[in-house]
Design a protein around this motif. Structure first.
Motif, PDB file in Angstrom:
ATOM      1  N   MET A 131      -5.198  -2.256   8.253  1.00  0.00           N
ATOM      2  CA  MET A 131      -6.060  -2.769   6.265  1.00  0.00           C
ATOM      3  C   MET A 131      -5.301  -4.405   6.073  1.00  0.00           C
ATOM      4  SD  MET A 131      -3.664  -0.470   3.335  1.00  0.00           S
ATOM      5  CE  MET A 131      -4.759  -1.539   2.476  1.00  0.00           C
ATOM      6  N   ARG A 132      -6.157  -4.533   5.063  1.00  0.00           N
ATOM      7  CA  ARG A 132      -6.088  -5.981   4.877  1.00  0.00           C
ATOM      8  C   ARG A 132      -5.339  -5.750   3.200  1.00  0.00           C
ATOM      9  NH1 ARG A 132     -11.109  -9.375   2.754  1.00  0.00           N
ATOM     10  NH2 ARG A 132      -9.760 -11.157   1.683  1.00  0.00           N
ATOM     11  N   ARG A 171      -2.530 -15.362  -0.833  1.00  0.00           N
ATOM     12  CA  ARG A 171      -2.657 -15.345   0.812  1.00  0.00           C
ATOM     13  C   ARG A 171      -2.948 -13.558   1.005  1.00  0.00           C
ATOM     14  NH1 ARG A 171       3.025 -16.386   2.902  1.00  0.00           N
ATOM     15  NH2 ARG A 171       2.256 -16.548   4.750  1.00  0.00           N
ATOM     16  N   SER A 172      -4.004 -13.680   2.398  1.00  0.00           N
ATOM     17  CA  SER A 172      -4.136 -11.961   3.225  1.00  0.00           C
ATOM     18  C   SER A 172      -3.593 -11.877   4.074  1.00  0.00           C
ATOM     19  CB  SER A 172      -5.350 -12.638   4.143  1.00  0.00           C
ATOM     20  OG  SER A 172      -5.490 -11.231   3.642  1.00  0.00           O
ATOM     21  N   TYR A 173      -2.766 -11.045   3.947  1.00  0.00           N
ATOM     22  CA  TYR A 173      -1.475  -9.442   4.835  1.00  0.00           C
ATOM     23  C   TYR A 173      -2.603  -9.298   5.953  1.00  0.00           C
ATOM     24  CZ  TYR A 173       1.631 -12.290   2.435  1.00  0.00           C
ATOM     25  OH  TYR A 173       2.465 -12.876   1.335  1.00  0.00           O
ATOM     26  N   ALA A 174      -2.081  -9.006   6.986  1.00  0.00           N
ATOM     27  CA  ALA A 174      -2.749  -7.276   7.978  1.00  0.00           C
ATOM     28  C   ALA A 174      -1.687  -6.796   7.575  1.00  0.00           C
ATOM     29  CB  ALA A 174      -2.865  -7.369   9.087  1.00  0.00           C
ATOM     30  N   ILE A 175      -1.586  -5.290   7.846  1.00  0.00           N
ATOM     31  CA  ILE A 175      -0.766  -3.819   7.239  1.00  0.00           C
ATOM     32  C   ILE A 175      -0.944  -3.410   8.823  1.00  0.00           C
ATOM     33  CG2 ILE A 175       0.467  -2.983   6.320  1.00  0.00           C
ATOM     34  CD1 ILE A 175       0.727  -5.630   4.929  1.00  0.00           C
ATOM     35  N   TYR A 176      -0.337  -2.962   9.556  1.00  0.00           N
ATOM     36  CA  TYR A 176      -0.582  -1.870  11.024  1.00  0.00           C
ATOM     37  C   TYR A 176      -0.080  -0.884  10.461  1.00  0.00           C
ATOM     38  CZ  TYR A 176      -2.214  -6.928  12.518  1.00  0.00           C
ATOM     39  OH  TYR A 176      -2.398  -8.107  12.236  1.00  0.00           O
ATOM     40  N   ARG A 177      -0.049   0.401  11.141  1.00  0.00           N
ATOM     41  CA  ARG A 177       0.795   2.069  11.294  1.00  0.00           C
ATOM     42  C   ARG A 177       0.043   2.140  12.686  1.00  0.00           C
ATOM     43  NH1 ARG A 177      -0.528   7.057   8.427  1.00  0.00           N
ATOM     44  NH2 ARG A 177       1.487   8.369   9.402  1.00  0.00           N
ATOM     45  N   VAL A 218       9.837   0.797   4.147  1.00  0.00           N
ATOM     46  CA  VAL A 218       9.386   1.730   3.446  1.00  0.00           C
ATOM     47  C   VAL A 218       9.972   2.286   2.512  1.00  0.00           C
ATOM     48  CG1 VAL A 218       7.960   4.377   3.334  1.00  0.00           C
ATOM     49  CG2 VAL A 218       7.757   2.864   5.398  1.00  0.00           C
ATOM     50  N   GLU A 219       9.375   2.605   1.516  1.00  0.00           N
ATOM     51  CA  GLU A 219      10.924   2.886   0.326  1.00  0.00           C
ATOM     52  C   GLU A 219       9.975   3.623  -0.597  1.00  0.00           C
ATOM     53  OE1 GLU A 219      14.155  -0.114  -1.097  1.00  0.00           O
ATOM     54  OE2 GLU A 219      12.030  -0.389  -2.383  1.00  0.00           O
ATOM     55  N   GLY A 220      10.224   4.674  -0.845  1.00  0.00           N
ATOM     56  CA  GLY A 220       9.209   5.399  -2.558  1.00  0.00           C
ATOM     57  C   GLY A 220       7.738   6.106  -1.827  1.00  0.00           C
ATOM     58  N   GLY A 221       7.934   6.169  -0.559  1.00  0.00           N
ATOM     59  CA  GLY A 221       6.000   6.067  -0.892  1.00  0.00           C
ATOM     60  C   GLY A 221       5.529   5.336  -0.332  1.00  0.00           C
ATOM     61  N   LYS A 222       5.915   3.757  -0.373  1.00  0.00           N
ATOM     62  CA  LYS A 222       5.381   1.930  -0.469  1.00  0.00           C
ATOM     63  C   LYS A 222       5.556   1.724   0.932  1.00  0.00           C
ATOM     64  CE  LYS A 222       3.808   2.615  -4.610  1.00  0.00           C
ATOM     65  NZ  LYS A 222       2.562   3.026  -5.068  1.00  0.00           N
ATOM     66  N   VAL A 223       4.890   0.645   1.271  1.00  0.00           N
ATOM     67  CA  VAL A 223       5.342  -0.409   2.270  1.00  0.00           C
ATOM     68  C   VAL A 223       4.882  -1.132   1.779  1.00  0.00           C
ATOM     69  CG1 VAL A 223       4.106  -0.917   4.269  1.00  0.00           C
ATOM     70  CG2 VAL A 223       3.935   1.134   4.079  1.00  0.00           C
ATOM     71  N   MET A 224       6.538  -1.875   1.530  1.00  0.00           N
ATOM     72  CA  MET A 224       6.979  -3.428   1.246  1.00  0.00           C
ATOM     73  C   MET A 224       6.735  -3.922   2.344  1.00  0.00           C
ATOM     74  SD  MET A 224       7.001  -1.697  -1.835  1.00  0.00           S
ATOM     75  CE  MET A 224       7.837  -2.945  -2.795  1.00  0.00           C
ATOM     76  N   ILE A 225       6.227  -4.990   1.921  1.00  0.00           N
ATOM     77  CA  ILE A 225       6.152  -6.956   2.878  1.00  0.00           C
ATOM     78  C   ILE A 225       7.150  -7.319   1.967  1.00  0.00           C
ATOM     79  CG2 ILE A 225       4.488  -5.923   3.675  1.00  0.00           C
ATOM     80  CD1 ILE A 225       2.792  -8.091   2.874  1.00  0.00           C
ATOM     81  N   CYS A 230       0.890  -1.196  -0.242  1.00  0.00           N
ATOM     82  CA  CYS A 230       0.423  -0.036  -0.387  1.00  0.00           C
ATOM     83  C   CYS A 230       0.953   0.878  -0.011  1.00  0.00           C
ATOM     84  CB  CYS A 230      -1.145  -0.146   1.247  1.00  0.00           C
ATOM     85  SG  CYS A 230      -0.114  -0.167   3.457  1.00  0.00           S
ATOM     86  N   ASN A 231       0.608   2.238  -0.278  1.00  0.00           N
ATOM     87  CA  ASN A 231       0.553   3.996   0.403  1.00  0.00           C
ATOM     88  C   ASN A 231       1.235   3.868   1.685  1.00  0.00           C
ATOM     89  OD1 ASN A 231       1.119   4.194  -2.733  1.00  0.00           O
ATOM     90  ND2 ASN A 231      -0.979   4.897  -3.268  1.00  0.00           N
ATOM     91  N   VAL A 232       2.148   4.357   1.810  1.00  0.00           N
ATOM     92  CA  VAL A 232       2.018   5.295   3.285  1.00  0.00           C
ATOM     93  C   VAL A 232       0.913   5.611   3.753  1.00  0.00           C
ATOM     94  CG1 VAL A 232       5.302   5.301   3.408  1.00  0.00           C
ATOM     95  CG2 VAL A 232       3.504   7.467   3.444  1.00  0.00           C
ATOM     96  N   GLY A 233       0.648   6.491   3.541  1.00  0.00           N
ATOM     97  CA  GLY A 233      -0.584   7.347   3.532  1.00  0.00           C
ATOM     98  C   GLY A 233      -2.269   6.908   3.342  1.00  0.00           C
ATOM     99  N   ASP A 234      -2.261   5.383   3.604  1.00  0.00           N
ATOM    100  CA  ASP A 234      -3.316   4.749   3.141  1.00  0.00           C
ATOM    101  C   ASP A 234      -4.014   4.226   4.355  1.00  0.00           C
ATOM    102  OD1 ASP A 234      -3.895   4.504   0.642  1.00  0.00           O
ATOM    103  OD2 ASP A 234      -2.384   2.603  -0.225  1.00  0.00           O
TER     104      ASP A 234
END
Length: 104
Positions: free
Chosen positions: A19-20, A26-32, A94-101, A8-12
């Motif tokens: 967010m899912r 596969r399903s992931y959960a991304i947290y801030r 976080v790279e270029g405004g993107k959250v990378m997993i 996702c983007n960092v602002g999402d």
């Protein structure tokens, strides 16, 4: 070898929220966190395979929406019944405004 994918983007994601993200079957959960650190875990509760992104995030804990089992989203550690199996955590950058997993 890491398998980095843009989740996702960092602002999402708002601070202290989740967010899912689905990728490769596969399903992931991304947290801030409140201090703008991003985390990722498997997206399904280890108790009954419910999507954690529908749960409540507070103080480093994700609470499953079905039976209120709790996990520390930073470590994946099971913190409250009925869950007793830890969540798998995934590396995040976080790279270029993107959250990378690391989906590996």
């Amino acid at each position: 070898m890491p398998n980095w994918i843009a989740a996702c983007n960092v602002g999402d994601i708002d601070a202290e929220d989740v967010m899912r993200f689905d990728h490769g079957g596969r399903s992931y959960a991304i947290y801030r966190s409140p201090d703008d650190v991003y985390y990722a875990t498997d997206g399904l509760c280890t108790h009954e395979q419910v999507h954690l992104a529908d749960g409540l995030v507070m103080g480093g804990i994700i609470e499953c929406p079905k039976h209120n089992g709790r996990f520390d989203y930073r470590s994946g550690e099971a913190k409250g019944a009925p869950v007793c199996v830890n969540l798998r955590v995934h590396a995040v950058k976080v790279e270029g405004g993107k959250v990378m997993i690391d989906a590996g």
